[in-house]
Design an enzyme around this catalytic site. Structure first.
Site, mmCIF file in Angstrom:
data_model
loop_
_atom_site.group_PDB
_atom_site.id
_atom_site.type_symbol
_atom_site.label_atom_id
_atom_site.label_comp_id
_atom_site.label_asym_id
_atom_site.label_seq_id
_atom_site.Cartn_x
_atom_site.Cartn_y
_atom_site.Cartn_z
ATOM 1 N N HIS A 147 0.813 -1.205 0.000
ATOM 2 C CA HIS A 147 0.000 0.000 0.000
ATOM 3 C C HIS A 147 0.848 1.256 0.000
ATOM 4 O O HIS A 147 0.457 2.289 -0.516
ATOM 5 C CB HIS A 147 -0.960 -0.043 1.177
ATOM 6 C CG HIS A 147 -2.043 -1.057 0.976
ATOM 7 N ND1 HIS A 147 -2.613 -1.761 1.993
ATOM 8 C CD2 HIS A 147 -2.651 -1.477 -0.155
ATOM 9 C CE1 HIS A 147 -3.529 -2.572 1.498
ATOM 10 N NE2 HIS A 147 -3.558 -2.428 0.202
ATOM 11 N N GLU A 170 -33.879 8.055 -10.909
ATOM 12 C CA GLU A 170 -33.241 6.873 -10.323
ATOM 13 C C GLU A 170 -34.266 5.880 -9.792
ATOM 14 O O GLU A 170 -33.929 4.892 -9.168
ATOM 15 C CB GLU A 170 -32.216 7.256 -9.245
ATOM 16 C CG GLU A 170 -32.614 8.392 -8.350
ATOM 17 C CD GLU A 170 -31.465 8.911 -7.469
ATOM 18 O OE1 GLU A 170 -30.356 8.372 -7.540
ATOM 19 O OE2 GLU A 170 -31.710 9.863 -6.722
ATOM 20 N N ASP A 174 -28.758 3.924 -8.443
ATOM 21 C CA ASP A 174 -30.051 3.610 -7.831
ATOM 22 C C ASP A 174 -31.032 3.047 -8.839
ATOM 23 O O ASP A 174 -31.809 2.151 -8.531
ATOM 24 C CB ASP A 174 -30.633 4.859 -7.169
ATOM 25 C CG ASP A 174 -30.050 5.057 -5.784
ATOM 26 O OD1 ASP A 174 -30.010 4.074 -5.028
ATOM 27 O OD2 ASP A 174 -29.606 6.173 -5.474
ATOM 28 N N CYS A 185 -25.161 10.550 -14.086
ATOM 29 C CA CYS A 185 -24.106 10.786 -13.087
ATOM 30 C C CYS A 185 -23.854 9.542 -12.241
ATOM 31 O O CYS A 185 -23.121 9.586 -11.272
ATOM 32 C CB CYS A 185 -24.448 11.977 -12.205
ATOM 33 S SG CYS A 185 -25.990 11.789 -11.308
HETATM 34 C C1 PEP Z 1 -26.975 7.223 -8.435
HETATM 35 O O1 PEP Z 1 -27.846 6.694 -7.747
HETATM 36 O O2 PEP Z 1 -26.580 6.746 -9.518
HETATM 37 C C2 PEP Z 1 -26.338 8.471 -7.976
HETATM 38 C C3 PEP Z 1 -25.502 9.127 -8.743
HETATM 39 O O3 PEP Z 1 -26.604 8.863 -6.719
HETATM 40 P P1 PEP Z 1 -25.922 8.222 -5.420
HETATM 41 O O4 PEP Z 1 -24.889 7.259 -5.874
HETATM 42 O O5 PEP Z 1 -25.363 9.346 -4.633
HETATM 43 O O6 PEP Z 1 -27.095 7.575 -4.747
HETATM 44 MG MG MG Z 2 -28.729 7.826 -6.154
#
Ligand code: PEP
Ligand code: MG
Length: 850
Positions: A470, A712, A736, A783
């Site tokens: 590490h 999501e 999600d 995202c």
């Molecule tokens: C997701 O659910 O893809 C997201 C970007 O939100 P989080 O990972 O913060 O739940």
């Molecule tokens: Mg999310």
């Protein structure tokens, strides 16, 4: 196996004569402690375990040490010097339902008298320490009337103590040949342990004569498994069959990833080594390349830190409490360190500290320390010994992977030691000369490396360690040239010796002449120019060969992370997870503090777009100080937008801070700020949130900003055409969306691998979202994690996604992939993916779309 009379109650794995029925006495009522000890000793004498004189030794021990273990259990045993009076190992248990006062205020109900020739009794001790964490079960043993129940409770689940124990397999089993190219190292072993711990069944892994408890990380690592080794994984107990099936699934599921990692590492190592060659041959210390780059300067040798841990016995109960507290404080600080490292350096570096925290859960290590305390040693000494013995065992296995783990074990051991007794704190920032130096050390712990003063250390060379240690990983992340395994010769160097460290070839060139130094400087200048060119390439837009441009954003949470994101090629911040402002502290940040953070974020971005996501608390992101009610199913409960609408004080504080930042953003239209709401399921939520935004905006006389939602939840994707009318943009949270579409808890250790965001069902939901948005002229971003996967990014682009926001480190590869593709081909690939029947079939399209 047909049990005989004596072994009937003793599950496999425990020496059968250790806890025999004739060594158990139920419903005893000794008059006091001395009588209890004599009665227990009598059982041992009658069974031929001890010489009668050992009883006196047991009583003498009480005068110098407290053998009360806690929670109603005492473990009397003789003095170390009287071990000769033990004829064979045995354990006698006296059950005293009425209790006897062991010491003032301490009542014993189970008197577990130990006669130990070897360390065979540790299994029972370990079981006792485990039982102590299950108070209800332990208390039941104080009055149980069935001797078999008592014996079973003390012996079941007792793992084999050391990997040197020759072992039979348990009732259910499967064979497996290790096909992880780099063997069983800490990361896959941690996954094995997690799966094993999820079952009540006893599970073990055997390699030849070596057996390890599958729930103990260090024991597993001590097996020293390499690719090609055959193992037998076996289990017994209630859910043995299912437990074994889960183990098999985990073990085999990891193969693909281990192979991919090894292939990536091999590819890296095949890359031409661009090391430096001195114009004239120089004396050099060879080692192993650990982190590229050239450092020119004097060496500074760190003397070996000899830790001397005094043996200061304390009452056992106090020692146990101190160890327990030190372990939990260390776990907490490792968690904080992992969070901090994840933010500063990235998730794989943070995993170093997560793996270290797992070491602390290792029952073998903790039990060994407890056993040494029980023998009358001090808590700090016992812990140090347990760590040293285990680390020495790992280091001696002649396996470079394990040698690296020994350094981790010592590192984490040192942290605990410093918690037990702050006077034993070592390491930390070493004394360094004022002029920048190449630091030479026997070995450096990851924490020492992370704490190095980068203004004074320009390179690192260690006598020990391996390229996968590490420390080496951290050095690479810090951009510090490093070599490891230079051997003892390194430590012999005189302080101040001029040197040139080549982290690419793993050589420390000594006493260079002026001409060598000039040549090395020229080499560094060439390398710098090459890196600058690379950086410039990252700055180019993600424009496909046929001219279609995708916006590339970064997922960052704090203003000080923006610079790194920009240097990786980010054009915006597509997701700022504001819950991290709440998660990293003990209270909720107020409006002013939040305002400053959002403003600093905008400043750091110098006009580039910033999408701030309103608090997404709930599900996996629990914030203790918000005192949210416990939910049986938090992922399906009051989470994200649902919580914001129920806790207006949270929503309004955040919106006020955001609109103030938009107002001060310098431009009339709120600058580059957008606000996005998480976990939207229904139109009503959007309307209520928009109304709150508008009210606060008007109160503050702030400019309007684009308002978007995260898609999501499948319901939101399916109704995207309805929602699109009411929002300015969508950002799809594929993490999600995948969890809810496939009904797989995103944190589920066993199922997580099946939760593939490229599953055709998820892709169809994404396509629906894009179609719904396009109908109303809205744009769609992604995202979630799949945006940072080059193939995922390619498919998403083909599906019509316009913005991709990801972890900064993923940006260069995604940009390269898109720049090498044609939009028309990506669209075709996306269509093919939508038509696929399975996630595997989608993955198989990889490479065919460019
Ligand atoms: C997701 O659910 O893809 C997201 C970007 O939100 P989080 O990972 O913060 O739940
Ligand atoms: Mg999310």
């Amino acid at each position: 196996m047909a049990p005989d009379a004596n072994t009937a109650i003793i599950p496999t794995g425990l020496p059968t004569d250790l806890l025999r029925p004739d060594l158990l006495r139920l419903n005893a009522s000794p008059a006091g402690k001395e009588e209890a000890i004599r009665e227990a000793a009598q059982l041992l004498i009658a069974a031929g375990c001890i010489d009668p004189a050992y009883a006196a030794s047991m009583l003498r021990r009480e005068a110098v040490a407290n053998t009360f273990l806690g929670h109603g259990v005492a473990i009397p045993h003789g003095m170390v010097e009287d071990r000769g009076l033990v004829r064979r190992s045995g354990i006698a248990v006296l059950q005293v339902p009425g209790g006897i006062e062991w010491n003032p205020g301490q009542t014993a109900h189970l008197v577990v008298a130990i006669a130990a020739q070897s360390d065979a009794h540790i299994a029972v001790l370990r079981r006792l320490t485990r039982l102590m964490q299950d108070e209800a079960r332990l208390t039941a043993l104080f009055t149980v009337t069935d001797p078999t129940a008592l014996a079973a409770a003390l012996s079941e689940d007792a793992p084999v103590t050391a990997p040197t124990t020759p072992g039979g397999d348990l009732a259910e089993r499967f064979d497996w040949v290790v096909d992880y190219p780099t063997g069983l190292h800490a990361r896959p072993a941690t996954a094995w342990v997690e799966t094993a711990r999820a079952s009540a069944a006893r599970i073990q892994v055997r390699h030849g004569d070596l057996v390890a408890d599958a729930k103990a990380l260090v024991a597993l690592l001590q097996l020293g498994l390499r690719a090609g080794d055959s193992v037998v994984v076996s289990a017994e107990g209630e859910d043995a069959v299912a437990a074994l099936a889960r183990m098999k699934a985990t073990i085999t599921r990891l193969t693909a990833r281990e192979k991919a990692d090894a292939a990536a590492a091999a590819q890296k190592s095949r890359a031409p080594v661009r090391g430096w060659t001195p114009p004239n041959p120089l004396p050099a210390v060879p080692g192993i390349a650990a982190s590229p780059g050239l450092a020119i300067g004097p060496v500074h040798v760190l003397p070996r830190a000899a830790v001397s841990v005094p043996d200061e016995p304390v009452p056992l109960i106090e020692g146990g409490d101190r160890l327990h507290e030190a372990l939990s404080l260390t776990r907490q600080s490792l968690k904080a360190l992992a969070d901090d490292t994840a933010r500063r350096l990235g998730p794989s570096e943070a995993a170093i500290f997560t793996a270290q925290a797992e070491i602390l859960n290792d029952t073998d290590l903790v039990t060994l320390a407890c056993q040494l305390m029980v023998e009358g040693h001090g808590v700090a000494w016992s812990w140090h010994q347990a760590v040293e013995r285990t680390a020495a065992g790992l280091a001696a296995l002649d396996n470079p992977v394990l040698a690296a783990r020994a350094a981790d074990l010592r590192d984490v051991g040192q942290r605990v030691l410093a918690r037990i007794d702050p006077a034993l704190r070592t390491g930390g920032a070493p004394d360094l000369p004022d002029t920048p130096c190449i630091l030479i050390a026997e070995d450096l712990s990851p924490s020492d490396t992370a704490a190095l003063d980068m203004a004074r250390v320009i390179g690192l060379a260690t006598a020990q360690g391996g390229p996968t240690s590490h420390t080496a990983i951290l050095a690479r992340t810090l951009g510090l040239p490093a070599m490891v395994a230079g051997g003892a010769a390194l430590m012999e160097l005189a302080n101040g010796t001029p040197a040139i460290l080549d982290g690419q070839t793993g050589r420390l060139h000594l006493s260079p002449a002026e001409a060598d130094i000039a040549d090395a400087r020229a080499w560094i200048a060439r390398e710098d120019a090459r890196k600058a060119e690379e950086e410039a390439r990252r700055g180019l837009p993600a424009r496909t060969r046929d001219g279609h441009e995708v916006e590339i954003g970064a997922n960052v949470n704090r203003p000080d992370q923006v610079a790194v994101a920009l240097s990786q090629g980010a054009e915006s911040v597509g997701l700022m997870r504001t819950e991290f402002l709440f998660l990293e502290r003990g209270d909720a940040p107020g409006e002013d503090e939040q305002y400053e953070t959002y403003r600093d974020m905008l400043t750091a971005l110098e006009g580039r777009p910033l999408i701030v996501r309103a608090l997404d608390i709930g599900g996996d992101k629990q914030v203790p100080h918000l005192q949210l009610p416990h939910e049986e199913n938090p992922f399906l409960g009051v989470r994200g937008a649902r919580l914001l609408l129920r806790r207006p004080e949270l929503l309004e504080t955040q919106l006020r801070a955001l609109y103030r930042a938009a107002k001060d953003g310098g431009t009339k239209d709120g600058g580059a700020l957008s606000i996005m709401f998480p976990m939207i399921t229904a139109l009503g939520e959007v309307q209520a949130l928009r109304a709150a935004c508008e009210r606060i905006r008007a109160e503050l006389d702030a400019p309007a900003v684009p308002l978007g939602i995260m898609v999501e939840v499948p319901a939101a994707a399916i109704q995207a055409d309805v929602l699109a009318r009411h929002v300015d943009f969508f950002s799809i949270g594929t993490n999600d969306l995948t969890q809810y579409a496939l009904a797989i808890d995103r944190q589920h250790p066993e199922l997580a691998a099946e939760a593939d965001s490229l599953h055709p069902a998820v892709l169809r939901l994404i396509r629906l979202t894009v179609e719904g948005a396009e109908r109303h002229g809205r744009w769609v971003g992604v995202c979630g994690g799949i945006a940072g996967d080059p193939f995922g990014a390619a498919l998403l682009t083909g599906l019509g996604v316009r913005e991709l926001s990801m972890t900064p480190r993923d940006i260069p590869a995604v940009k390269d992939r898109l720049r090498g593709s044609e939009l028309s081909a990506l669209r075709q690939a996306a269509q093919r993916a939508l038509d696929c029947e399975t996630a595997d079939a989608v993955r198989a399209l990889d490479g065919g779309e460019a």
